[in-house]
Scaffold this motif. Structure first.
Motif, PDB file in Angstrom:
ATOM      1  N   VAL A  82       0.812  -1.217   0.000  1.00 15.97           N
ATOM      2  CA  VAL A  82       0.000   0.000   0.000  1.00 15.97           C
ATOM      3  C   VAL A  82       0.843   1.265   0.000  1.00 15.97           C
ATOM      4  CG1 VAL A  82      -2.001  -1.078   1.081  1.00 15.97           C
ATOM      5  CG2 VAL A  82      -0.253   0.011   2.517  1.00 15.97           C
ATOM      6  N   LEU A  83       2.100   1.176   0.439  1.00 14.71           N
ATOM      7  CA  LEU A  83       2.949   2.361   0.473  1.00 14.71           C
ATOM      8  C   LEU A  83       3.673   2.613  -0.836  1.00 14.71           C
ATOM      9  CD1 LEU A  83       4.546   2.158   4.040  1.00 14.71           C
ATOM     10  CD2 LEU A  83       2.427   3.279   3.307  1.00 14.71           C
ATOM     11  N   ASP A  84       3.629   1.662  -1.747  1.00 18.09           N
ATOM     12  CA  ASP A  84       4.255   1.842  -3.049  1.00 18.09           C
ATOM     13  C   ASP A  84       3.426   2.841  -3.859  1.00 18.09           C
ATOM     14  OD1 ASP A  84       4.958   1.426  -5.871  1.00 18.09           O
ATOM     15  OD2 ASP A  84       6.113  -0.282  -5.130  1.00 18.09           O
ATOM     16  N   GLU A  85       4.084   3.785  -4.499  1.00 16.50           N
ATOM     17  CA  GLU A  85       3.368   4.805  -5.268  1.00 16.50           C
ATOM     18  C   GLU A  85       2.496   4.194  -6.359  1.00 16.50           C
ATOM     19  OE1 GLU A  85       6.048   7.726  -6.762  1.00 16.50           O
ATOM     20  OE2 GLU A  85       6.631   8.453  -4.768  1.00 16.50           O
ATOM     21  N   SER A  86       2.894   3.054  -6.862  1.00 18.09           N
ATOM     22  CA  SER A  86       2.124   2.420  -7.938  1.00 18.09           C
ATOM     23  C   SER A  86       0.837   1.769  -7.436  1.00 18.09           C
ATOM     24  CB  SER A  86       2.977   1.373  -8.650  1.00 18.09           C
ATOM     25  OG  SER A  86       3.293   0.305  -7.763  1.00 18.09           O
ATOM     26  N   SER A  87       0.655   1.689  -6.110  1.00 21.31           N
ATOM     27  CA  SER A  87      -0.541   1.015  -5.585  1.00 21.31           C
ATOM     28  C   SER A  87      -1.812   1.800  -5.844  1.00 21.31           C
ATOM     29  CB  SER A  87      -0.389   0.755  -4.082  1.00 21.31           C
ATOM     30  OG  SER A  87      -0.405   1.968  -3.346  1.00 21.31           O
ATOM     31  N   GLY A  88      -1.692   3.068  -6.239  1.00 25.60           N
ATOM     32  CA  GLY A  88      -2.881   3.859  -6.522  1.00 25.60           C
ATOM     33  C   GLY A  88      -3.723   3.294  -7.644  1.00 25.60           C
ATOM     34  N   ALA A  89      -3.077   2.596  -8.578  1.00 24.85           N
ATOM     35  CA  ALA A  89      -3.838   1.986  -9.668  1.00 24.85           C
ATOM     36  C   ALA A  89      -4.703   0.843  -9.153  1.00 24.85           C
ATOM     37  CB  ALA A  89      -2.886   1.479 -10.745  1.00 24.85           C
ATOM     38  N   GLU A  90      -4.188   0.108  -8.151  1.00 23.52           N
ATOM     39  CA  GLU A  90      -4.928  -1.019  -7.572  1.00 23.52           C
ATOM     40  C   GLU A  90      -5.926  -0.550  -6.520  1.00 23.52           C
ATOM     41  OE1 GLU A  90      -4.635  -4.439  -7.868  1.00 23.52           O
ATOM     42  OE2 GLU A  90      -2.756  -4.791  -8.930  1.00 23.52           O
TER      43      GLU A  90
END
Length: 207
Positions: A82-90
């Motif tokens: 959840v802290l990965d910037e790319s998690s916003g897509a998920e």
């Protein structure tokens, strides 16, 4: 103290699953568990929420959770940090009615973890966190000692405490007081409670 978890084994985390489940708002359409581990809590959430997304940054844990969940189970398990910037897509901002985590926040860091989970809540949504903190002060040690007889009694009642193999383990870096202060600053109006079995809980409703 709450009652024990009812979906398998007992341990200090499962002991507080009923506390999480009791906080799910009526008519909850979408719930998110951050750090789902082997999926026990997510499966129980699926009985009281319209849909459940359960994420863990360990692909091994996600595979285990999927194996443990019967075919047709209404949980979407995803290997997401959840802290990965790319998690916003998920996990888009403001997309869940209910967000929870158990024994996960100290892996994320209190401030970064709470900010991210708050972002994921819709306005009016509820957040529940059950976590661990570092014992530092004499009062901390006194409260911790009081948990020992409670643990022994409950472990006997449930046939022992089970710690599932493969679960990531980390010692909390932040003290009880630090977690309490940080949560108060980031989540105005949150309710904080320290529990006997070396856990605290945070309840917060997003304005």
């Amino acid at each position: 103290m709450g009652s024990h978890g009812t979906d398998g084994y007992w341990n200090h985390n499962a002991h507080y699953h009923p506390l999480v489940l009791a906080a799910v708002p009526d008519g909850c359409c979408s719930a998110l568990e951050v750090g789902c581990g082997d999926g026990m809590l997510a499966r129980m959430l699926s009985r009281v929420a319209g849909s459940v997304t359960a994420v863990d940054r360990s692909p091994e844990m996600v595979r285990l959770a999927r194996r443990n969940t019967p075919a047709g189970g209404r949980v979407d398990f995803r290997p997401v940090d959840v802290l990965d910037e790319s998690s916003g897509a998920e996990l888009p901002h403001a997309s869940f009615d209910f967000v929870c985590s158990v024994a996960v926040l100290h892996h994320l860091g209190t401030a970064s973890g709470l900010r991210r989970m708050a972002e994921l809540l819709r306005p009016g949504g509820s957040l529940v966190v059950v976590g661990l903190a570092r014992t530092v002060t004499p009062l901390d040690w006194l409260v911790s000692a009081a948990g020992v007889p409670a643990h022994r009694m409950l472990a006997r009642r449930h046939g022992g405490s089970v710690e599932p193999a493969g679960m990531p383990v980390a010692e909390p870096a932040e003290s009880w007081a630090e977690v309490r202060r940080t949560s108060a600053r980031l989540l105005p109006g949150r309710r904080w409670r320290r529990h006997l079995l070396w856990r605290y809980s945070i309840h917060w409703r997003k304005p």
